[in-house]
Enzyme design. Structure first.
Site, PDB file in Angstrom:
ATOM      1  N   LYS A 184     110.917 -21.934 -25.566  1.00 32.98           N
ATOM      2  CA  LYS A 184     109.633 -22.960 -25.758  1.00 32.98           C
ATOM      3  C   LYS A 184     110.790 -23.866 -25.191  1.00 32.98           C
ATOM      4  O   LYS A 184     111.710 -24.488 -25.854  1.00 32.98           O
ATOM      5  CB  LYS A 184     109.360 -23.375 -26.870  1.00 32.98           C
ATOM      6  CG  LYS A 184     108.450 -24.426 -27.017  1.00 32.98           C
ATOM      7  CD  LYS A 184     107.739 -25.032 -28.102  1.00 32.98           C
ATOM      8  CE  LYS A 184     109.015 -25.975 -28.753  1.00 32.98           C
ATOM      9  NZ  LYS A 184     108.125 -27.016 -28.240  1.00 32.98           N
ATOM     10  N   GLY A 236     118.578 -28.729 -31.989  1.00 30.65           N
ATOM     11  CA  GLY A 236     117.641 -28.926 -31.865  1.00 30.65           C
ATOM     12  C   GLY A 236     118.684 -29.554 -33.569  1.00 30.65           C
ATOM     13  O   GLY A 236     119.478 -29.947 -33.357  1.00 30.65           O
ATOM     14  N   THR A 238     119.080 -30.250 -37.190  1.00 27.70           N
ATOM     15  CA  THR A 238     119.456 -29.712 -38.392  1.00 27.70           C
ATOM     16  C   THR A 238     117.916 -30.225 -39.476  1.00 27.70           C
ATOM     17  O   THR A 238     118.263 -28.335 -39.916  1.00 27.70           O
ATOM     18  CB  THR A 238     120.890 -31.082 -38.992  1.00 27.70           C
ATOM     19  OG1 THR A 238     121.687 -30.229 -38.032  1.00 27.70           O
ATOM     20  CG2 THR A 238     121.176 -30.174 -40.117  1.00 27.70           C
ATOM     21  N   GLU A 258     122.357 -24.160 -33.190  1.00 28.53           N
ATOM     22  CA  GLU A 258     122.954 -25.446 -32.611  1.00 28.53           C
ATOM     23  C   GLU A 258     122.420 -26.654 -32.766  1.00 28.53           C
ATOM     24  O   GLU A 258     121.826 -26.925 -32.516  1.00 28.53           O
ATOM     25  CB  GLU A 258     123.261 -25.552 -30.907  1.00 28.53           C
ATOM     26  CG  GLU A 258     123.754 -24.339 -30.211  1.00 28.53           C
ATOM     27  CD  GLU A 258     125.324 -23.975 -30.651  1.00 28.53           C
ATOM     28  OE1 GLU A 258     125.817 -25.157 -30.461  1.00 28.53           O
ATOM     29  OE2 GLU A 258     126.230 -23.117 -29.523  1.00 28.53           O
ATOM     30  N   CYS A 292     124.619 -33.779 -28.115  1.00 28.74           N
ATOM     31  CA  CYS A 292     124.824 -33.321 -29.687  1.00 28.74           C
ATOM     32  C   CYS A 292     126.110 -33.320 -29.909  1.00 28.74           C
ATOM     33  O   CYS A 292     126.029 -33.854 -31.490  1.00 28.74           O
ATOM     34  CB  CYS A 292     124.424 -31.869 -29.945  1.00 28.74           C
ATOM     35  SG  CYS A 292     125.035 -31.302 -28.758  1.00 28.74           S
ATOM     36  N   GLU A 389     122.915 -39.332 -37.522  1.00 25.90           N
ATOM     37  CA  GLU A 389     122.679 -39.190 -35.755  1.00 25.90           C
ATOM     38  C   GLU A 389     122.103 -40.162 -35.424  1.00 25.90           C
ATOM     39  O   GLU A 389     120.965 -40.035 -35.747  1.00 25.90           O
ATOM     40  CB  GLU A 389     122.545 -37.319 -35.556  1.00 25.90           C
ATOM     41  CG  GLU A 389     123.325 -37.918 -34.307  1.00 25.90           C
ATOM     42  CD  GLU A 389     122.656 -35.947 -33.729  1.00 25.90           C
ATOM     43  OE1 GLU A 389     121.866 -35.568 -34.365  1.00 25.90           O
ATOM     44  OE2 GLU A 389     122.965 -35.275 -32.982  1.00 25.90           O
TER      45      GLU A 389
HETATM   46  P1  TAP Z   1     113.723 -30.946 -32.404  1.00 28.63           P
HETATM   47  O1  TAP Z   1     112.773 -32.043 -33.492  1.00 28.63           O
HETATM   48  O2  TAP Z   1     114.805 -30.574 -33.708  1.00 28.63           O
HETATM   49  O3  TAP Z   1     113.910 -30.288 -31.766  1.00 28.63           O
HETATM   50  C1  TAP Z   1     113.980 -29.295 -31.071  1.00 28.63           C
HETATM   51  C2  TAP Z   1     112.472 -28.385 -30.338  1.00 28.63           C
HETATM   52  O4  TAP Z   1     112.236 -27.438 -31.485  1.00 28.63           O
HETATM   53  C3  TAP Z   1     112.151 -29.206 -29.702  1.00 28.63           C
HETATM   54  O5  TAP Z   1     111.525 -27.577 -28.512  1.00 28.63           O
HETATM   55  C4  TAP Z   1     110.097 -29.098 -30.608  1.00 28.63           C
HETATM   56  O6  TAP Z   1     109.725 -28.961 -30.323  1.00 28.63           O
HETATM   57  C5  TAP Z   1     110.867 -27.942 -31.361  1.00 28.63           C
HETATM   58  N1  TAP Z   1     110.388 -28.260 -32.952  1.00 28.63           N
HETATM   59  C6  TAP Z   1     109.948 -28.920 -34.004  1.00 28.63           C
HETATM   60  N2  TAP Z   1     109.311 -28.417 -34.581  1.00 28.63           N
HETATM   61  C7  TAP Z   1     109.808 -27.166 -35.240  1.00 28.63           C
HETATM   62  C8  TAP Z   1     109.272 -25.990 -35.844  1.00 28.63           C
HETATM   63  N3  TAP Z   1     109.212 -26.676 -37.018  1.00 28.63           N
HETATM   64  N4  TAP Z   1     109.844 -24.476 -35.752  1.00 28.63           N
HETATM   65  C9  TAP Z   1     110.167 -24.305 -34.448  1.00 28.63           C
HETATM   66  N5  TAP Z   1     110.847 -25.650 -33.314  1.00 28.63           N
HETATM   67  C10 TAP Z   1     110.402 -26.751 -33.816  1.00 28.63           C
HETATM   68  O7  TAP Z   1     114.645 -32.152 -32.175  1.00 28.63           O
HETATM   69  P2  TAP Z   1     114.892 -33.014 -31.214  1.00 28.63           P
HETATM   70  O8  TAP Z   1     114.429 -34.361 -32.065  1.00 28.63           O
HETATM   71  O9  TAP Z   1     114.240 -32.737 -30.152  1.00 28.63           O
HETATM   72  O10 TAP Z   1     116.467 -33.282 -30.572  1.00 28.63           O
HETATM   73  C11 TAP Z   1     117.426 -34.224 -31.377  1.00 28.63           C
HETATM   74  C12 TAP Z   1     118.203 -33.550 -32.012  1.00 28.63           C
HETATM   75  O11 TAP Z   1     118.550 -31.832 -31.080  1.00 28.63           O
HETATM   76  C13 TAP Z   1     118.912 -33.772 -32.481  1.00 28.63           C
HETATM   77  O12 TAP Z   1     119.805 -34.547 -33.733  1.00 28.63           O
HETATM   78  C14 TAP Z   1     120.419 -33.556 -31.558  1.00 28.63           C
HETATM   79  O13 TAP Z   1     122.135 -33.120 -31.996  1.00 28.63           O
HETATM   80  C15 TAP Z   1     120.043 -32.497 -31.676  1.00 28.63           C
HETATM   81  N6  TAP Z   1     120.736 -31.214 -30.527  1.00 28.63           N
HETATM   82  C16 TAP Z   1     121.608 -30.859 -30.310  1.00 28.63           C
HETATM   83  C17 TAP Z   1     121.921 -29.529 -29.790  1.00 28.63           C
HETATM   84  C18 TAP Z   1     123.424 -29.062 -30.411  1.00 28.63           C
HETATM   85  S1  TAP Z   1     124.169 -28.133 -28.743  1.00 28.63           S
HETATM   86  N7  TAP Z   1     124.121 -28.664 -31.749  1.00 28.63           N
HETATM   87  C19 TAP Z   1     121.800 -30.354 -28.713  1.00 28.63           C
HETATM   88  C20 TAP Z   1     120.759 -31.123 -28.218  1.00 28.63           C
HETATM   89  C21 TAP Z   1     120.150 -31.060 -29.138  1.00 28.63           C
HETATM   90  P3  TAP Z   1     109.113 -30.204 -29.637  1.00 28.63           P
HETATM   91  O14 TAP Z   1     110.016 -30.843 -28.876  1.00 28.63           O
HETATM   92  O15 TAP Z   1     107.462 -30.243 -29.278  1.00 28.63           O
HETATM   93  O16 TAP Z   1     109.327 -31.818 -30.947  1.00 28.63           O
END
Ligand code: TAP
Length: 478
Positions: A184, A236, A238, A258, A292, A389
């Site tokens: 997804k 995604g 934490t 991650e 990240c 962050e």
């Molecule tokens: P999240 O809200 O965690 O979303 C990541 C993914 O998970 C998206 O596809 C999201 O769908 C999905 N998701 C949301 N709620 C979920 C749940 N309850 N169960 C399963 N999947 C779920 O993060 P974001 O806001 O998109 O990205 C920013 C964060 O990701 C930052 O904190 C960043 O540090 C972290 N990040 C970490 C890394 C590594 S390599 N450590 C890389 C990239 C990003 P939707 O998009 O539809 O919400």
């Protein structure tokens, strides 16, 4: 007909023909979602709707998992590694051939500058497929015993900051090891994953080996809690990572996470300062800071702090913010209105807590989501901008006097994904690399990625490694 018709153009403004709507990619076909629900993917640089994308519900997740299981049992699991490798090499070549089109699509859907999607994301995407294709017939020699076995169906959820690259990090090792996948992408950046689905068709990958289901967080939740998943891989926040760890606890699913980071980029007084300034800029402004492992905390030795700041501000004045498809753009659009609101909230907290913000003069486009590159001085370790962050183009500057103090401040965070060290002294690099509690430590560089290197975090940044030989372990029963 091709999903994305590519009209060759003389420069980077190549045109991709995006379909008005997309189905879910299940069992080798694009299909309508069972309840017909859909959402829109928006260009964050101008808020124009790019396409309508299907939203997968429980029945669709079930169908994708069933297709993946069937493909695993009947085709992909039993297939010799050398045969799997041929498919992976084919996919890698197709990505490389279509990289220009994919780079444009990524910049349109994500907002990142075309020079980054073209020169960083896409070359890395194909390199991960090439690299893991090479492992597919050598797993018995990877150091995990003579006959490591795949796990089954992998449920994979990825974020929006490097949409296609995160897909490559997940899918390439999973397939090389003999697993099938249901992935997804993030709700705001589904288009390159759908283009990848088309590449799977082009490569004649057997149906069901790769399934791409689009949707919001709920779809992700349904996917990771599905009883048919033998493996869950998540990148995604934490916060969501914690929810997933709870959902998976007590099952026999293997999990890798991650998560977020708050990396320190440490500049010692003896460093080559001009080079360090380039590293600071790359560390925090690459991909608008939606990284990240972004170097979001600059720790600079007190004796050179003023000089470094002066050089940094001068360099920031040369950064160009604007149209992501312009080859000269350094800072593209913020990926979504929600992310922009989060950045604004945290920077407002920075000012309210007494830190001083500075940004170069820059024209902010009228539509779309934008945030000027910003540096905060007068930051203390207790400030929210030093602890949380931001995931945006915002740097917090702190100073230190002694190397021990630098390490203590760098480690003063619940995260442990990455860190950077700038010094001319080799012994100090080795010392810092041992002392820093971070999965990755860069020396005299920052944000360098390579398919052969493992990447991943310590502490609240997650567990498991992606990339390199270590990345195989996440997809094998060792
Ligand atoms: P999240 O809200 O965690 O979303 C990541 C993914 O998970 C998206 O596809 C999201 O769908 C999905 N998701 C949301 N709620 C979920 C749940 N309850 N169960 C399963 N999947 C779920 O993060 P974001 O806001 O998109 O990205 C920013 C964060 O990701 C930052 O904190 C960043 O540090 C972290 N990040 C970490 C890394 C590594 S390599 N450590 C890389 C990239 C990003 P939707 O998009 O539809 O919400």
């Amino acid at each position: 007909m091709s999903l994305f018709e590519y009209a060759p153009a003389p420069e980077s403004r190549a045109i991709v023909d995006i379909k008005p709507s997309y189905g879910l990619f299940i069992d080798g076909e694009f299909v309508d979602p069972s309840d017909g629900s859909a959402f829109k993917s928006v260009n964050p640089a101008n808020e124009e709707i790019l396409a309508e994308v299907s939203s997968a519900g429980q029945a669709d997740v079930d169908a994708a998992m069933t297709a993946a299981r069937r493909a695993y049992d009947k085709v992909w699991g039993p297939m010799p590694g050398a045969e799997r490798a041929k498919y992976l090499f084919r996919i890698a070549r197709l990505i490389a051939e279509r990289s220009r089109e994919l780079a444009v699509l990524e910049s349109l859907d994500n907002g990142k500058p075309i020079k980054e999607s073209r020169d960083v994301d896409l070359p890395l995407v194909s390199s991960y497929f090439f690299y893991y294709a090479g492992w597919a017939d050598k797993l018995a020699h990877a150091g995990f015993g003579p006959a490591p076995r795949p796990l089954g169906v992998a449920a994979q959820v990825i974020p929006w900051n490097f949409p296609l690259l995160m897909l490559a990090w997940k899918i390439a090792p999973a397939l090389a090891c003999g697993n099938t996948v249901v992935l997804k992408p993030a709700e705001t950046t589904p288009l390159t994953a759908l283009a990848f689905a088309e590449i799977c068709q082009q490569a004649e990958l057997p149906p069901g080996v790769v399934n791409i289901i689009t949707g919001a967080g709920e779809t992700g939740q349904t996917l990771v809690s599905h009883p048919g998943a033998a493996k869950v891989a998540f990148t995604g926040s934490t916060q969501v990572g914690r929810q997933i760890a709870k959902a998976v606890a007590g099952t026999d699913k293997k999990l890798t996470l991650e998560l977020g980071g708050k990396a320190a980029n440490i500049v010692f007084a003896d460093a080559a300062l001009d080079q360090a300034v380039e590293g600071i800029v790359n560390g925090i402004f690459f991909n608008q800071g939606h990284v990240c492992c972004a170097g979001s905390r600059l720790l600079v030795q007190e004796s050179v702090a003023e000089e470094v700041l002066e050089k940094l501000k001068r360099r920031m004045e040369t950064l160009r913010l604007g149209d992501p498809l312009d080859k000269n753009t350094d800072i593209g659009a913020i990926n979504s209105a929600e992310q922009l609101a989060r950045i604004k909230d945290l920077t407002a907290a920075g000012s309210a807590e007494g830190a001083q913000a500075w940004s170069p003069a820059c024209d902010i486009p009228e539509s779309g989501f934008w945030f000027a590159p910003t540096v905060f001085t007068g930051v203390s370790q207790a400030h929210r901008i030093a602890r949380e962050e931001i995931f945006g183009p915002v740097l917090s500057v702190l100073t230190f006097r002694t190397p021990d103090e630098a390490i203590a401040k760098a480690n003063n965070t619940p995260y442990g994904l990455s860190a950077g060290v700038w010094t001319e002294k080799g012994s100090r690099i080795l010392w810092a690399a041992t002392e820093l509690k971070a999965g990755v430590v860069w020396a005299n560089t920052f944000n360098k990625f390579d398919a052969t290197s493992p990447f991943g975090g310590l502490k609240e940044s997650g567990y498991g490694r992606e990339g390199g030989r270590h990345g195989l372990e996440a997809y094998l029963d060792v």
